[in-house]
Design a protein around this motif. Structure first.
Motif, mmCIF file in Angstrom:
data_model
loop_
_atom_site.group_PDB
_atom_site.id
_atom_site.type_symbol
_atom_site.label_atom_id
_atom_site.label_comp_id
_atom_site.label_asym_id
_atom_site.label_seq_id
_atom_site.Cartn_x
_atom_site.Cartn_y
_atom_site.Cartn_z
ATOM 1 N N UNK A 120 7.674 2.691 1.509
ATOM 2 C CA UNK A 120 6.876 1.571 1.713
ATOM 3 C C UNK A 120 8.032 0.399 2.236
ATOM 4 N N UNK A 121 7.293 -0.771 2.678
ATOM 5 C CA UNK A 121 7.917 -1.696 3.388
ATOM 6 C C UNK A 121 6.730 -3.327 3.720
ATOM 7 N N UNK A 122 8.095 -3.664 4.094
ATOM 8 C CA UNK A 122 7.016 -5.004 5.035
ATOM 9 C C UNK A 122 7.806 -5.628 6.667
ATOM 10 N N UNK A 123 7.683 -6.396 6.768
ATOM 11 C CA UNK A 123 7.538 -6.492 8.526
ATOM 12 C C UNK A 123 9.505 -6.388 8.324
ATOM 13 N N UNK A 124 10.419 -6.951 7.398
ATOM 14 C CA UNK A 124 11.665 -6.677 8.048
ATOM 15 C C UNK A 124 12.519 -5.934 7.552
ATOM 16 N N UNK A 125 12.453 -5.148 6.347
ATOM 17 C CA UNK A 125 13.024 -3.829 5.834
ATOM 18 C C UNK A 125 11.636 -2.893 5.614
ATOM 19 N N UNK A 126 11.603 -1.670 4.808
ATOM 20 C CA UNK A 126 11.379 -0.338 4.617
ATOM 21 C C UNK A 126 12.225 -0.099 2.749
#
Length: 442
Positions: A234-240
């Motif tokens: 899973x992840x967001x714009x900055x990291x996973x």
């Protein structure tokens, strides 16, 4: 029974260079591809081939090269001695074998070619079988902690499958090489599943694996790790983050490799490492650093400058769909130019359909050799599948045929405006030709 071929060249002498050896190997066997393990196993036994290290084998329709690169990079960052075998190469044969991150020398390869030639007797080997044995023998003599081996074609009858994997990964299953592997995902999945071994970790990163793969893993008693069941990301714009059966890896930077499927490939690599953590423990910093440094050429490779150039070896419908998604995720470009060349045994029609809406100007190149498709054939297919093409060439849309990749590339560069992008795809041969024209190292 071993087989012989009477029309091959004389074996190279002691002064012969790598090119002479490769020419000789191409002449050795009557067929370029002849799947089956009997001959290559006989030769391996004659060589007393043994790989006394952790063996990771990677198969799949797409994503193999990226997954191999990530595994190699992470393990090197963790301080291990690593051998990497991949195929095909882009510019130089030596690219197929790396030891501790370094491409092997001509001399090291020639030494192993001589050993295989001396040991094989009258066993007739294909180019791929002969070179695979040579590289495996080189790895066996190099005091390695781990080897990462990419399957050439399929799995069950591929020469790499003479090695028993401590962990095997299948990245994806889709339609390709139908003449050899079958025309359905079920048939192809079963061929690929034969790299799995009883009682050993068997990683599958395909989110919807064919039943044949799952059933074969169960039938042989492999320890199947399925994406979405045993590991995930899973992840967001900055990291996973990676989540496995027992291991979590958080706050990971995105891989250097760009593209929509790279977290799937990265999570498969991390699942493999989790399954092997008793033998190859890997600290978090090595994962972070390794993912940032892994960058095999020709996998959504973006070259700096104007116009923007994207190199991608996508040559089947599944890879073309991923490439199309990656192009969609980029910023705005007034026009997209394609330099495409394909082999005639590929599903070119579906590849063109998957890419059609992303391309404004097509530059269709003829590829040489017996398997090369003519640029005019690609133009004909586009006229069938592309509504925009049917109304003829305009300022906003055009399709042209070229005698080779060089002339297609030249036309694309001439036509492209500063804010445009050029995507080069369709075959390893197409990408290699452009890399050569640009004078870049693969």
């Amino acid at each position: 029974m071993s087989s012989t071929c009477s029309d091959h060249l004389a074996a190279p002498d002691a002064t012969a260079g790598l090119d002479a050896w490769l020419g000789y190997l191409e002449s050795l066997h009557p067929k370029a591809i002849e799947l089956g393990l009997e001959r290559v196993k006989q030769a391996a036994q004659a060589l007393q081939l043994d790989l006394p290290c952790v063996r990771i084998i990677v198969g799949g329709t797409n994503g193999k090269g990226s997954t191999c690169a990530m595994l190699e990079s992470i393990l090197l960052c963790a301080g291990y001695r690593v051998g990497l075998y991949t195929s095909p190469h882009l510019l130089n044969f030596n690219e197929r074998a790396r030891i501790n991150g370094e491409t092997v020398s001509d001399a090291a390869l020639i030494e192993q070619f001589r050993a295989v030639e001396a040991a094989r007797g009258d066993i007739s080997l294909t180019y791929f079988e002969f070179t695979t044995l040579a590289i495996l023998r080189l790895f066996a003599q190099s005091n390695l902690d781990a080897v990462v081996l990419e399957v050439g074609l399929g799995g069950r009858l591929d020469a790499v499958n003479i090695i028993d994997a401590d962990c095997a990964i299948i990245t994806s299953v889709d339609i390709d090489h139908t003449d050899w592997l079958g025309s359905t995902r079920e048939a192809i999945g079963l061929e690929k599943a034969h790299i799995y071994r009883p009682g050993r970790p068997a990683i599958c990163a395909d989110p919807v694996p064919p039943d044949s793969l799952v059933e074969h893993a169960a039938a042989i008693g492999a320890d199947l790790w399925r994406f979405g069941h045993d590991f995930n990301y899973s992840g967001d714009r900055q990291q996973w983050r990676y989540g496995g059966r027992q291991q979590r890896r958080n706050a990971l930077a995105y891989p250097a490799l760009r593209g929509a499927n790279q977290l799937l490939n990265a999570s498969a690599a991390l699942a493999a490492l989790e399954s092997l953590q008793d033998r190859l423990p890997v600290p978090q910093q090595a994962v972070r650093q390794g993912l940032l440094q892994a960058a095999p050429p020709g996998r959504f490779q973006i070259l700096p400058g104007q116009p923007l150039v994207i190199l991608d070896v996508a040559h089947n419908p599944h890879a073309a769909a991923v490439l199309a998604e990656n192009l969609d995720n980029m910023g705005f470009h007034p026009y997209t130019h394609a330099v495409i060349g394909m082999l005639s045994d590929k599903d070119a029609r579906t590849v063109l359909q998957r890419m059609d809406k992303r391309i404004d100007h097509w530059h269709c190149a003829t590829l040489g050799g017996p398997r090369g498709m003519r640029g005019e054939k690609l133009v004909e297919m586009l006229q069938d599948v592309s509504p925009a093409t049917q109304s003829g060439n305009t300022e906003d849309h055009s399709v042209t045929a070229h005698d080779d990749v060089a002339s297609a590339w030249e036309a694309a560069v001439k036509a492209a405006g500063e804010g445009d992008r050029i995507v080069v795809f369709g075959s390893f041969l197409t990408v290699a030709a452009v890399l050569e024209l640009l004078g870049r190292k693969a």
